[in-house]
Design a protein around this motif. Structure first.
Motif, short mmCIF file in Angstrom:
data_model
loop_
_atom_site.label_atom_id
_atom_site.label_comp_id
_atom_site.label_asym_id
_atom_site.label_seq_id
_atom_site.Cartn_x
_atom_site.Cartn_y
_atom_site.Cartn_z
N GLY A 168 16.43 3.66 5.66
CA GLY A 168 16.54 3.70 7.11
C GLY A 168 17.04 2.39 7.69
O GLY A 168 17.88 2.37 8.60
N ILE A 169 16.54 1.29 7.18
CA ILE A 169 16.98 -0.03 7.65
C ILE A 169 18.46 -0.23 7.34
O ILE A 169 19.22 -0.71 8.19
N ASN A 170 18.86 0.15 6.13
CA ASN A 170 20.28 0.03 5.76
C ASN A 170 21.17 0.88 6.65
O ASN A 170 22.26 0.45 7.05
N GLU A 171 20.72 2.08 6.99
CA GLU A 171 21.49 2.95 7.88
C GLU A 171 21.61 2.33 9.27
O GLU A 171 22.69 2.34 9.87
N LEU A 172 20.52 1.78 9.78
CA LEU A 172 20.56 1.12 11.08
C LEU A 172 21.49 -0.09 11.06
O LEU A 172 22.28 -0.30 11.98
N ASP A 173 21.37 -0.88 9.99
CA ASP A 173 22.25 -2.06 9.86
C ASP A 173 23.72 -1.65 9.77
O ASP A 173 24.60 -2.38 10.21
N GLY A 174 23.98 -0.47 9.22
CA GLY A 174 25.34 0.03 9.09
C GLY A 174 25.85 0.74 10.33
O GLY A 174 26.95 1.29 10.34
N GLY A 175 25.04 0.75 11.39
CA GLY A 175 25.45 1.35 12.64
C GLY A 175 25.20 2.84 12.74
O GLY A 175 25.60 3.49 13.71
N LYS A 176 24.55 3.42 11.74
CA LYS A 176 24.28 4.85 11.75
C LYS A 176 23.00 5.09 12.57
O LYS A 176 21.89 4.86 12.08
N ARG A 177 23.20 5.55 13.82
CA ARG A 177 22.07 5.76 14.72
C ARG A 177 22.29 7.00 15.54
O ARG A 177 23.40 7.47 15.70
N ILE A 178 21.18 7.51 16.09
CA ILE A 178 21.28 8.59 17.06
C ILE A 178 20.42 8.21 18.25
O ILE A 178 19.49 7.40 18.12
N SER A 179 20.72 8.78 19.40
CA SER A 179 19.94 8.46 20.60
C SER A 179 18.55 9.08 20.48
O SER A 179 18.33 10.03 19.73
N TYR A 180 17.66 8.57 21.28
CA TYR A 180 16.30 9.08 21.31
C TYR A 180 16.29 10.54 21.72
O TYR A 180 15.59 11.37 21.12
N ASN A 181 17.08 10.88 22.74
CA ASN A 181 17.14 12.28 23.20
C ASN A 181 17.67 13.20 22.12
O ASN A 181 17.19 14.32 21.96
N SER A 182 18.67 12.73 21.38
CA SER A 182 19.22 13.54 20.28
C SER A 182 18.16 13.76 19.21
O SER A 182 18.05 14.85 18.65
N PHE A 183 17.39 12.74 18.95
CA PHE A 183 16.32 12.84 17.96
C PHE A 183 15.28 13.88 18.40
O PHE A 183 14.86 14.72 17.61
N LEU A 184 14.90 13.81 19.68
CA LEU A 184 13.92 14.77 20.18
C LEU A 184 14.43 16.20 20.08
O LEU A 184 13.67 17.11 19.72
N GLU A 229 0.82 -1.21 0.00
CA GLU A 229 0.00 0.00 0.00
C GLU A 229 0.86 1.26 0.00
O GLU A 229 0.35 2.35 -0.24
N LEU A 230 2.15 1.12 0.29
CA LEU A 230 3.06 2.26 0.32
C LEU A 230 3.51 2.64 -1.09
O LEU A 230 3.61 1.78 -1.96
N SER A 231 3.83 3.91 -1.28
CA SER A 231 4.37 4.33 -2.57
C SER A 231 5.82 3.84 -2.68
O SER A 231 6.44 3.47 -1.67
N ILE A 232 6.35 3.85 -3.88
CA ILE A 232 7.74 3.43 -4.11
C ILE A 232 8.69 4.31 -3.30
O ILE A 232 9.64 3.81 -2.69
N SER A 233 8.44 5.62 -3.25
CA SER A 233 9.33 6.50 -2.50
C SER A 233 9.27 6.19 -1.00
O SER A 233 10.30 6.23 -0.32
N GLU A 234 8.09 5.87 -0.49
CA GLU A 234 7.98 5.49 0.93
C GLU A 234 8.72 4.19 1.21
O GLU A 234 9.43 4.07 2.21
N GLN A 235 8.59 3.23 0.31
CA GLN A 235 9.32 1.96 0.46
C GLN A 235 10.82 2.20 0.45
O GLN A 235 11.56 1.63 1.27
N ASN A 236 11.27 3.07 -0.47
CA ASN A 236 12.71 3.35 -0.57
C ASN A 236 13.23 4.04 0.69
O ASN A 236 14.35 3.75 1.13
N GLU A 237 12.45 4.95 1.27
CA GLU A 237 12.86 5.63 2.50
C GLU A 237 13.00 4.64 3.65
O GLU A 237 13.93 4.72 4.45
N ILE A 238 12.07 3.71 3.74
CA ILE A 238 12.14 2.69 4.80
C ILE A 238 13.35 1.81 4.60
O ILE A 238 14.09 1.52 5.56
N LYS A 239 13.60 1.38 3.37
CA LYS A 239 14.78 0.55 3.08
C LYS A 239 16.06 1.30 3.42
O LYS A 239 16.99 0.72 3.98
#
Length: 72
Positions: free
Chosen positions: A52-68, A40-50
């Motif tokens: 994000g997953i790749n960034e997380l898998d690559g160790g690219k993260r920020i803390s919750y407080n930093s995000f806020l 049901e997601l658009s291609i661009s939405e699917q690509n953004e999720i992918k």
């Protein structure tokens, strides 16, 4: 035949069925049929999720407080 006509014809066919086992199989099939939200997601939405997953898998993260702080 449009979708509404097809639905009506399908309902007529189901109403004519006297075999309770077949009716139960149809009910089970319909109840188990679920829509996959991914499709049901658009291609661009699917690509953004992918991405994000790749960034997380690559160790690219920020803390919750930093995000806020970033979105405040």
């Amino acid at each position: 035949m449009d979708i509404q006509s097809t639905k009506i014809e399908l309902i007529k066919t189901i109403l004519a069925i006297e075999n309770s086992d077949l009716i139960q199989k149809l009910a089970d099939f319909i109840n188990k049929e679920e829509v996959d939200f991914w499709n049901e997601l658009s291609i661009s939405e699917q690509n953004e999720i992918k991405k994000g997953i790749n960034e997380l898998d690559g160790g690219k993260r920020i803390s919750y407080n930093s995000f806020l702080k970033k979105i405040s």
